[in-house]
Scaffold this motif. Sequence first.
Motif, PDB file in Angstrom:
ATOM      1  N   ALA A 196       0.524  -1.381  -0.288  1.00  0.00           N
ATOM      2  CA  ALA A 196      -0.056  -0.034   0.416  1.00  0.00           C
ATOM      3  C   ALA A 196       1.169   0.852  -0.262  1.00  0.00           C
ATOM      4  O   ALA A 196       2.046   1.049   0.568  1.00  0.00           O
ATOM      5  N   THR A 198       0.871   5.883   0.083  1.00  0.00           N
ATOM      6  CA  THR A 198       0.535   7.252   0.840  1.00  0.00           C
ATOM      7  C   THR A 198       1.006   8.133   0.422  1.00  0.00           C
ATOM      8  O   THR A 198       2.060   7.528  -0.033  1.00  0.00           O
ATOM      9  N   GLY A 230       6.278   9.832  -0.321  1.00  0.00           N
ATOM     10  CA  GLY A 230       4.953   9.413  -0.498  1.00  0.00           C
ATOM     11  C   GLY A 230       5.511   8.273   0.761  1.00  0.00           C
ATOM     12  O   GLY A 230       7.387   7.852   0.771  1.00  0.00           O
ATOM     13  N   GLU A 233       4.729   1.000   2.582  1.00  0.00           N
ATOM     14  CA  GLU A 233       4.520   0.158   2.924  1.00  0.00           C
ATOM     15  C   GLU A 233       5.154  -1.471   2.721  1.00  0.00           C
ATOM     16  O   GLU A 233       3.973  -1.577   1.690  1.00  0.00           O
ATOM     17  N   SER A 337      -2.666   8.256  -4.997  1.00  0.00           N
ATOM     18  CA  SER A 337      -2.893   8.824  -3.685  1.00  0.00           C
ATOM     19  C   SER A 337      -3.546  10.411  -3.909  1.00  0.00           C
ATOM     20  O   SER A 337      -4.090  10.674  -2.678  1.00  0.00           O
ATOM     21  N   ARG A 342      -6.053   9.922  -0.696  1.00  0.00           N
ATOM     22  CA  ARG A 342      -6.272   8.549   0.484  1.00  0.00           C
ATOM     23  C   ARG A 342      -5.152   7.641   0.444  1.00  0.00           C
ATOM     24  O   ARG A 342      -4.764   7.915  -0.375  1.00  0.00           O
ATOM     25  N   ARG A 343      -5.012   6.122   1.155  1.00  0.00           N
ATOM     26  CA  ARG A 343      -4.514   5.671   1.415  1.00  0.00           C
ATOM     27  C   ARG A 343      -4.826   4.291   0.625  1.00  0.00           C
ATOM     28  O   ARG A 343      -5.764   4.217  -0.057  1.00  0.00           O
ATOM     29  N   GLU A 345      -4.545   0.769  -1.567  1.00  0.00           N
ATOM     30  CA  GLU A 345      -3.896  -0.989  -1.339  1.00  0.00           C
ATOM     31  C   GLU A 345      -3.544  -1.175  -3.420  1.00  0.00           C
ATOM     32  O   GLU A 345      -3.794  -0.906  -3.776  1.00  0.00           O
TER      33      GLU A 345
END
Length: 375
Positions: A196, A198, A230, A233, A337, A342-343, A345
């Motif tokens: 994911a 951001t 950014g 993850e 994003s 928003r985040r 995935e």
Amino acid sequence: MGDAHRIGVVGLGVISRAYLDTLLGHPAVRVTAVADLDATRSAAVAAELPGTRALTVEELLSSPDVDTVLNLTVPAAHAEIALGAIGHGKNVYGEKPLAATLVDAQAVMDAAGKAGVGVGCAPDTVLGTGVQTARAAVEAGSIGRPQFASAVMVTPGHERWHPHPDFYYTAGGGPLLDMGPYYLASLVHLLGPVRAVTGAAGRLRSERVIGSGPRAGERIPVEVDSHVSGVLEHVDGALTTVTTSFDGVATTAAPIEVHGESGTLTVPDPNHFDGEVRLFELGGTQWRTLPPSAGYVDGARGLGLLDFITADGRRAPRASGELALHVLETMTALLRSSAEGRRIELTTSAVPPDLVPLTAVEAWRAPAAGRTAAR
């Protein structure tokens, strides 16, 4: 290796010179055809390469004496050329990004899967001793369990040196899609795939001024974000902060740093094949430079294509379409994003390719007498 693998090159701009210098004279490959929208350019390049024909793009894509198309066109044309080659049953290896959009890139991968042909994609700089030595250190436990990383690329913009920089500021360009593949491919090697993101991005200038060549002084429009930041993850839990910018002058930040429970690694510029890898261990007093322990020594553009061809079913190509697709989704998700606040995935993933054993230049490179750079 049997008969040399036959390569057709589409797109004969600046980067083609580096590729041809690597490929010409190599026993595993033979450049049989070249094509460019500028027929004069393709004729001039072919005249310097014995046994190479200058063709139109469509003639090259359908030529029976081309096994793999080397796609060196501008990003906006990557998917069109790749799909054309795949439609004629040919493998494709291209410059990054895989395509200008994720939809186009997925279409390329789907078409290749149905046709039973291979797709490879730059960057191959990550296969050199710089990133690979850092990866070997991470895998050996030199920093303990990786916790987080940072990746930073800051430059005033490529219009300062490139005579035709327009495509850097149109769809498929910008600092993230242009330079991000080097950093994000390295991060997948070092920390694994991304689950994911951001992001935040901006466009600080509406136009740029060409600084060199016949068009020096000409103003060109900026149609994409010129600064992108950014957080990534990674699947295994590590976090990476990334910044790519065409809006800064310089930075003292390391291109990539990887921080673990018991140490920190600095990774050299992933736009180069080599460079110094440094380690600072918990409780230590100074940085220590690690000797090269993995990667292709003295790497050069085109090495990823050679790795792609010589994999030959024994292992997955290291500069693969699957990795390029995942990197592209990571980048486009960062931009999305930012736009949506928003985040995001991800829907793709990629298995980090095999670590490159420390490989002497004599083991992969053509004899010097066989190389002639195109001019």
